[in-house]
Design a protein around this motif. Structure first.
Motif, PDB file in Angstrom:
ATOM      1  N   UNK A 149      28.553 -46.317 -10.082  1.00  0.00           N
ATOM      2  CA  UNK A 149      29.873 -45.760 -10.392  1.00  0.00           C
ATOM      3  C   UNK A 149      30.912 -46.849 -10.209  1.00  0.00           C
ATOM      4  N   UNK A 150      31.873 -46.922 -11.123  1.00  0.00           N
ATOM      5  CA  UNK A 150      32.948 -47.896 -10.957  1.00  0.00           C
ATOM      6  C   UNK A 150      34.094 -47.575 -11.904  1.00  0.00           C
ATOM      7  N   UNK A 151      35.328 -47.744 -11.402  1.00  0.00           N
ATOM      8  CA  UNK A 151      36.506 -47.792 -12.245  1.00  0.00           C
ATOM      9  C   UNK A 151      36.941 -49.243 -12.357  1.00  0.00           C
ATOM     10  N   UNK A 152      37.252 -49.658 -13.570  1.00  0.00           N
ATOM     11  CA  UNK A 152      37.505 -51.076 -13.835  1.00  0.00           C
ATOM     12  C   UNK A 152      39.008 -51.367 -13.712  1.00  0.00           C
ATOM     13  N   UNK A 153      39.508 -51.293 -12.472  1.00  0.00           N
ATOM     14  CA  UNK A 153      40.936 -51.420 -12.200  1.00  0.00           C
ATOM     15  C   UNK A 153      41.480 -52.794 -12.546  1.00  0.00           C
ATOM     16  N   UNK A 154      40.652 -53.818 -12.555  1.00  0.00           N
ATOM     17  CA  UNK A 154      41.148 -55.180 -12.779  1.00  0.00           C
ATOM     18  C   UNK A 154      41.353 -55.508 -14.250  1.00  0.00           C
ATOM     19  N   UNK A 155      40.928 -54.594 -15.146  1.00  0.00           N
ATOM     20  CA  UNK A 155      41.205 -54.837 -16.560  1.00  0.00           C
ATOM     21  C   UNK A 155      42.700 -54.707 -16.810  1.00  0.00           C
ATOM     22  N   UNK A 156      43.237 -55.437 -17.770  1.00  0.00           N
ATOM     23  CA  UNK A 156      44.694 -55.436 -17.976  1.00  0.00           C
ATOM     24  C   UNK A 156      45.182 -54.134 -18.618  1.00  0.00           C
ATOM     25  N   UNK A 157      46.400 -53.732 -18.215  1.00  0.00           N
ATOM     26  CA  UNK A 157      47.097 -52.633 -18.863  1.00  0.00           C
ATOM     27  C   UNK A 157      46.306 -51.341 -18.883  1.00  0.00           C
ATOM     28  N   UNK A 158      46.335 -50.686 -20.044  1.00  0.00           N
ATOM     29  CA  UNK A 158      45.708 -49.364 -20.179  1.00  0.00           C
ATOM     30  C   UNK A 158      44.202 -49.427 -20.040  1.00  0.00           C
ATOM     31  N   UNK A 159      43.608 -50.604 -20.209  1.00  0.00           N
ATOM     32  CA  UNK A 159      42.157 -50.735 -20.052  1.00  0.00           C
ATOM     33  C   UNK A 159      41.713 -50.481 -18.615  1.00  0.00           C
ATOM     34  N   UNK A 160      42.650 -50.628 -17.658  1.00  0.00           N
ATOM     35  CA  UNK A 160      42.310 -50.401 -16.262  1.00  0.00           C
ATOM     36  C   UNK A 160      42.015 -48.957 -15.917  1.00  0.00           C
ATOM     37  N   UNK A 161      42.202 -48.054 -16.867  1.00  0.00           N
ATOM     38  CA  UNK A 161      41.887 -46.653 -16.622  1.00  0.00           C
ATOM     39  C   UNK A 161      40.435 -46.285 -16.871  1.00  0.00           C
ATOM     40  N   UNK A 162      39.641 -47.220 -17.403  1.00  0.00           N
ATOM     41  CA  UNK A 162      38.257 -46.914 -17.739  1.00  0.00           C
ATOM     42  C   UNK A 162      37.348 -46.958 -16.515  1.00  0.00           C
ATOM     43  N   UNK A 163      36.352 -46.111 -16.530  1.00  0.00           N
ATOM     44  CA  UNK A 163      35.326 -46.107 -15.501  1.00  0.00           C
ATOM     45  C   UNK A 163      34.000 -45.671 -16.081  1.00  0.00           C
ATOM     46  N   UNK A 164      32.965 -45.810 -15.266  1.00  0.00           N
ATOM     47  CA  UNK A 164      31.633 -45.418 -15.733  1.00  0.00           C
ATOM     48  C   UNK A 164      30.814 -44.888 -14.584  1.00  0.00           C
ATOM     49  N   UNK A 165      30.023 -43.868 -14.871  1.00  0.00           N
ATOM     50  CA  UNK A 165      28.970 -43.402 -13.980  1.00  0.00           C
ATOM     51  C   UNK A 165      27.663 -43.474 -14.740  1.00  0.00           C
ATOM     52  N   UNK A 166      26.643 -43.982 -14.094  1.00  0.00           N
ATOM     53  CA  UNK A 166      25.322 -44.068 -14.726  1.00  0.00           C
ATOM     54  C   UNK A 166      24.269 -43.814 -13.664  1.00  0.00           C
ATOM     55  N   UNK A 167      23.255 -43.080 -14.041  1.00  0.00           N
ATOM     56  CA  UNK A 167      22.127 -42.895 -13.138  1.00  0.00           C
ATOM     57  C   UNK A 167      20.849 -42.738 -13.938  1.00  0.00           C
ATOM     58  N   UNK A 168      19.756 -43.064 -13.313  1.00  0.00           N
ATOM     59  CA  UNK A 168      18.454 -42.985 -13.964  1.00  0.00           C
ATOM     60  C   UNK A 168      17.406 -42.647 -12.919  1.00  0.00           C
ATOM     61  N   UNK A 169      16.353 -41.992 -13.341  1.00  0.00           N
ATOM     62  CA  UNK A 169      15.267 -41.663 -12.423  1.00  0.00           C
ATOM     63  C   UNK A 169      13.927 -41.838 -13.117  1.00  0.00           C
ATOM     64  N   UNK A 170      12.964 -42.247 -12.341  1.00  0.00           N
ATOM     65  CA  UNK A 170      11.567 -42.345 -12.782  1.00  0.00           C
ATOM     66  C   UNK A 170      10.725 -41.628 -11.753  1.00  0.00           C
ATOM     67  N   UNK A 171       9.798 -40.804 -12.214  1.00  0.00           N
ATOM     68  CA  UNK A 171       8.939 -40.088 -11.273  1.00  0.00           C
ATOM     69  C   UNK A 171       7.567 -39.868 -11.880  1.00  0.00           C
ATOM     70  N   UNK A 172       6.599 -39.825 -11.014  1.00  0.00           N
ATOM     71  CA  UNK A 172       5.235 -39.503 -11.431  1.00  0.00           C
ATOM     72  C   UNK A 172       4.549 -38.787 -10.290  1.00  0.00           C
ATOM     73  N   UNK A 173       3.595 -37.942 -10.649  1.00  0.00           N
ATOM     74  CA  UNK A 173       2.876 -37.201  -9.625  1.00  0.00           C
ATOM     75  C   UNK A 173       2.092 -36.070 -10.249  1.00  0.00           C
ATOM     76  N   UNK A 174       1.262 -35.437  -9.451  1.00  0.00           N
ATOM     77  CA  UNK A 174       0.448 -34.344  -9.950  1.00  0.00           C
ATOM     78  C   UNK A 174      -0.359 -33.718  -8.841  1.00  0.00           C
ATOM     79  N   UNK A 175      -1.323 -32.902  -9.253  1.00  0.00           N
ATOM     80  CA  UNK A 175      -2.106 -32.111  -8.315  1.00  0.00           C
ATOM     81  C   UNK A 175      -3.538 -32.589  -8.235  1.00  0.00           C
TER      82      UNK A 175
END
Length: 874
Positions: free
Chosen positions: A722-748
């Motif tokens: 997660x991050x908001x890109x506050x250091x970008x100039x002007x109105x671009x500083x309002x952008x942010x992003x959230x990203x997540x991913x998962x990998x799983x395996x299993x069984x019986x």
């Protein structure tokens, strides 16, 4: 080294974050004791006020950072403003959570691929009728403050969620500085249903200081209506068609299906707080939700290979049927009408008392009640089509075209059979708990001691009508019931047949007696089946002790939460089974005690990095229906439907797990973090259904019952950013992003169902991810969220009874994705407008047997929705 467990933030933080810091991981009754949500926090710096999606992201991050457990949260952008219409939809954004969407909405939730979850409302158990958890789709997101997902557990959390715990939290009046009013009103348009529906919620809250102490009161209201549409093309399991050539296979059935209807969800919650002094607080709160649904499924089921004359072509290079042309082909048209009414409510009374500077006590009494009434009459009608053409895979699904015949004319249709189905479920619970937290005055190894006790009594009861169909007399035209004549709405794409005659669902529901008279010669309803009845009374007593500890490993501060929960359950189960042709009660009593240790450690490394290690033993109890000692029997119907039976298994044991989580989290900004979690769960007693032949009164029934399997495991990796890109100039500083991913395996490792050993759990995707673009600046708040999960197996070794020597095939769901978005603009500090959209990419669901090109089953298409709402808050 001096231990500093809270980083300084000169930011306005909602009560959700402050509550989670410390006491959230302790007794839930204390979890909302915090500063008002609207009070800026000043620590010698200029106050920075954040709002909208940025504040929601910041608060969710603060909850995760300060929690003793491995926790993920989603927080409302503002009062009544969650990104989705219900909790199940919202949870799809959380790392490691996978949802299924059917009939226009998300309706099932898996945590790390498993369904064994525990659902709480403000820390208290919440459920729907005879289930162990509440249907999360029934809770409007607009009523929520936040949703916490616990992936590691500790002793003070209620047991019951082997996969995890979902705690849904609502507001209280002391969360706000004073008088607060919030109103959200709007509408959503659904493109395939061609409907526009209202959507509204409101919150009224205030607090008063008097000579007798401080009082607070809050009331919340929510109303959501949804007319929805889903369309499907389908075909049946591929079986031998040797008459087309050696080794040829193809489906018996090609068909089309529409699912449409309306849902109404109304909900109300209240909360009252009273503090006679700084050390004592009393509170009362409750929530009531009411779901009403009227919907129908209309099916066109063609049997081209059963026609007197038919021919086929093959998919090039294969022996699989591509097209079929037939004359005099039977076609069944069916309407499955559904009415559902579910009312669930919970009321709680509690008190918090600071007995001494180091001792806090809480006590709470709660009652939950849930009732569900349903009706599901199904009428099949039949016709014979002179010329039919079908193709097994057009745009991923079946295509059925008729020529020289009006399939929308009731005069061409005969009544076939009626399924007269109805029933009701109910459940209730009375729950008392008391907790104590003791904080030693000296700063030693032990920082807090926690202990608590809980006593709970749950009842669950269910009954439904006899199953099976009643055949209509020969050659009775559907047109003899002219008021029942309907045609399906036109499909959104060309499936060959765009509309057809179907019995009106409203007629089946409102004039069921007339339909019964026409089909069976008797207007009376089919009786309730004593074999389907069960009533369970479950008494549970649990106790826990735990301690928060703190110590340094060199220069690294370490916090720990160690505890054990002991829980005993006594059950009295009653079902009914046939003995010498009579139904008799089949009572069974059972009891069991489980010891659930847990340990959570958190190390604060340099540069705002946190390392976690968490262990817990968890359990999920069987559902009440699974424990039913009775058995319901359905007799064979001619040569096409074999005798079947279904029942529970009172000998089922809880499904248990040994769970280990390790995590590394870097918090590089108030709304910036990077985290990775590795987990391993070892299971014992996973519950699955198995069909086995059982003899009853000299007849062999294919009987489905649940069984405990052997051991299994689940392991995987989760990553989040997660991050908001506050250091970008002007109105671009309002952008942010959230990203997540998962990998799983299993069984019986299962000896109960051969062939499942080592295979992934059904319903579990190996990979999933979320990408969320955020924007917050100059009154604009925006979110664009993309969710994706990889393919998963729905059914292993599918092999319908009429498939003959055809090989068993796994039924697989293709990868799923959805793109949703919201855009808000704040005209004034009090007034904003929000535009929302769901299913923006017009996702198409597909499942298939083994090979998507050769053996597709369902292709499903859902509504896209576009909403507009005005939001006002004082």
């Amino acid at each position: 080294m001096k231990r500093n467990t809270t980083a300084p933030f000169a930011l306005k933080v909602t009560v959700a974050a402050l509550a989670s810091a410390g006491v959230l991981g302790s007794a839930p009754a204390w979890s909302q004791e915090a500063a008002p949500a609207d009070a800026p926090q000043v620590e010698g710096k200029t106050v920075v006020v954040v709002t909208g999606v940025r504040r929601a992201a910041q608060t969710a991050q603060k909850i995760k950072q300060d929690a003793d457990n491995v926790v993920d949260s989603i927080v409302a952008d503002d009062i009544g403003k969650f990104p989705d219409t219900n909790v199940a939809e919202t949870l799809a954004r959380v790392t490691g959570i996978q949802v299924r969407r059917d009939a226009g909405e998300a309706n099932s939730v898996l945590i790390r691929g498993l369904p064994g979850i525990s659902t709480l409302l403000n820390g208290r158990e919440m459920f729907t009728t005879t289930g162990r958890y509440i249907q999360l789709a029934d809770i409007p997101s607009s009523m929520l403050q936040r949703v916490d997902v616990y992936k590691s557990q500790s002793a003070e959390l209620l047991e019951g969620g082997i996969a995890g715990v979902i705690d849904v939290r609502t507001n209280r009046p002391f969360d706000f500085k004073g008088a607060t009013v919030s109103v959200n009103a709007g509408a959503r348009h659904l493109d395939k249903a061609h409907r526009t529906n209202p959507d509204a919620n409101a919150l009224f809250s205030n607090r008063w200081k008097t000579d007798a102490g401080e009082f607070g009161a809050l009331v919340g209201l929510s109303y959501v209506k949804s007319d929805y549409w889903e369309e499907r093309s389908f075909q049946s399991f591929p079986i031998s068609k040797d008459w087309l050539g050696a080794g040829a296979t193809g489906p018996d059935v090609l068909g089309l299906q529409t699912i449409y209807g309306k849902r109404k969800r109304t909900a109300a919650n209240f909360a009252a707080q009273y503090k006679p002094n700084a050390d004592l607080e009393f509170y009362a709160e409750g929530l009531a939700s009411h779901f009403q649904g009227n919907d129908q499924t209309d099916l066109l089921v063609g049997f081209p290979f059963w026609a007197s004359s038919s021919s086929a072509t093959m998919i090039p290079g294969t022996k699989e049927v591509d097209t079929v042309t037939s004359q005099n082909a039977n076609t069944i048209l069916s309407t499955q009408a559904r009415y559902a009414d579910n009312k669930t409510s919970q009321v709680a009374l509690g008190a918090k008392w600071r007995v001494a500077p180091g001792l806090r006590l809480t006590s709470e009494l709660a009652h939950t009640d849930s009732k569900y009434v349903w009706r599901n009459p199904i009428l099949d009608v039949i016709t014979n089509v002179p010329n039919a053409y079908g193709k097994t895979n057009v745009d991923g699904g079946a295509y059925v075209k008729y020529s020289g015949f009006d399939i929308g004319n009731a005069a061409n249709i005969n009544l076939l059979q009626l399924f007269d189905r109805y029933g009701n479920d109910k459940g209730s619970s009375t729950d008392f708990r008391s907790d104590a937290i003791f904080t030693p005055a000296n700063d030693g190894l032990f920082k807090e001691f926690l202990a608590g006790v809980r006593a709970n009594r749950r009842t669950a009861e269910s009954i439904k009508s006899f199953e099976g169909s009643v055949s209509a007399p020969n050659n009775v035209k559907a047109s003899t019931l002219p008021a029942m004549t309907c045609n399906t709405p036109t499909l959104s794409r060309d499936y060959g047949t765009q509309t057809w005659y179907t019995p009106c669902a409203s007629y089946l529901l409102d004039d069921t007696a007339t339909v019964r008279q026409a089909v069976t010669g008797n207007p009376a309803a089919k009786g309730l089946d004593p074999g389907s009845f069960f009533k369970d009374v479950e008494k549970n007593v649990s106790m826990y002790v735990s301690s928060k500890i703190g110590f340094d490993v060199g220069a690294i501060p370490v916090d720990g939460l160690l505890g054990v929960r002991v829980t005993r359950t006594d059950s009295d189960l009653i079902g009914k089974s046939q003995v010498n042709g009579q139904y008799v009660e089949t009572p069974v009593s059972a009891s069991g005690t489980n010891v659930l240790p847990s340990a959570n450690f958190k190390a604060r490394l340099p540069h705002d990095v946190i390392a976690r290690v968490a262990y817990a033993k968890t359990l999920t109890r069987p559902s009440f229906a699974q424990l039913n000692p009775g058995t319901a029997y359905v007799a064979a119907n001619g040569t096409t439907v074999q005798a079947t039976a279904s029942g529970g298994n009172p000998n089922l044991k809880p499904f248990t797990g040994q769970n280990l989580d390790t995590a590394l989290e870097w918090y590089f900004a108030p709304t910036g973090m990077l985290g990775v979690t590795v987990f391993r769960h070892n299971f014992d007693g996973y519950i699955i259904n198995k069909s086995v032949p059982e003899m009853f009164q000299g007849i062999k029934y294919d009987t489905s019952r649940p069984f405990n399997t052997d051991k299994g495991h689940l392991q995987g990796l989760e990553m989040s950013y997660r991050q908001f890109y506050d250091r970008l100039p002007g109105w671009l500083g309002g952008f942010g992003m959230e990203a997540n991913a998962s990998y799983m395996e299993g069984g019986l490792t299962s000896s109960i169902v051969p062939g499942l050993q080592g295979k992934p759990f059904s319903g579990m995707s190996k990979n999933s991810y979320n990408l969320v673009a955020l924007y917050e600046r100059a009154g604009v708040s925006a979110r664009l969220a993309y969710n994706w999960r990889s393919k998963f197996v729905e059914v292993y070794g599918d092999h319908p009874s009429n498939s003959g020597n055809a090989p068993a095939r796994d039924l697989i769901a293709a990868p799923m994705s959805t793109l949703d978005g919201s855009l808000s603009y704040k005209f004034t500090p009090n007034l904003s407008v929000t535009l929302t959209g769901t299913n923006l990419l017009n996702f198409q669901y597909v499942d298939y047997w083994t090979d998507q090109r050769l053996y597709p089953r369902d292709t499903r298409r859902y509504d896209r929705t576009f909403g507009l709402a005005l939001n006002w808050k004082n």
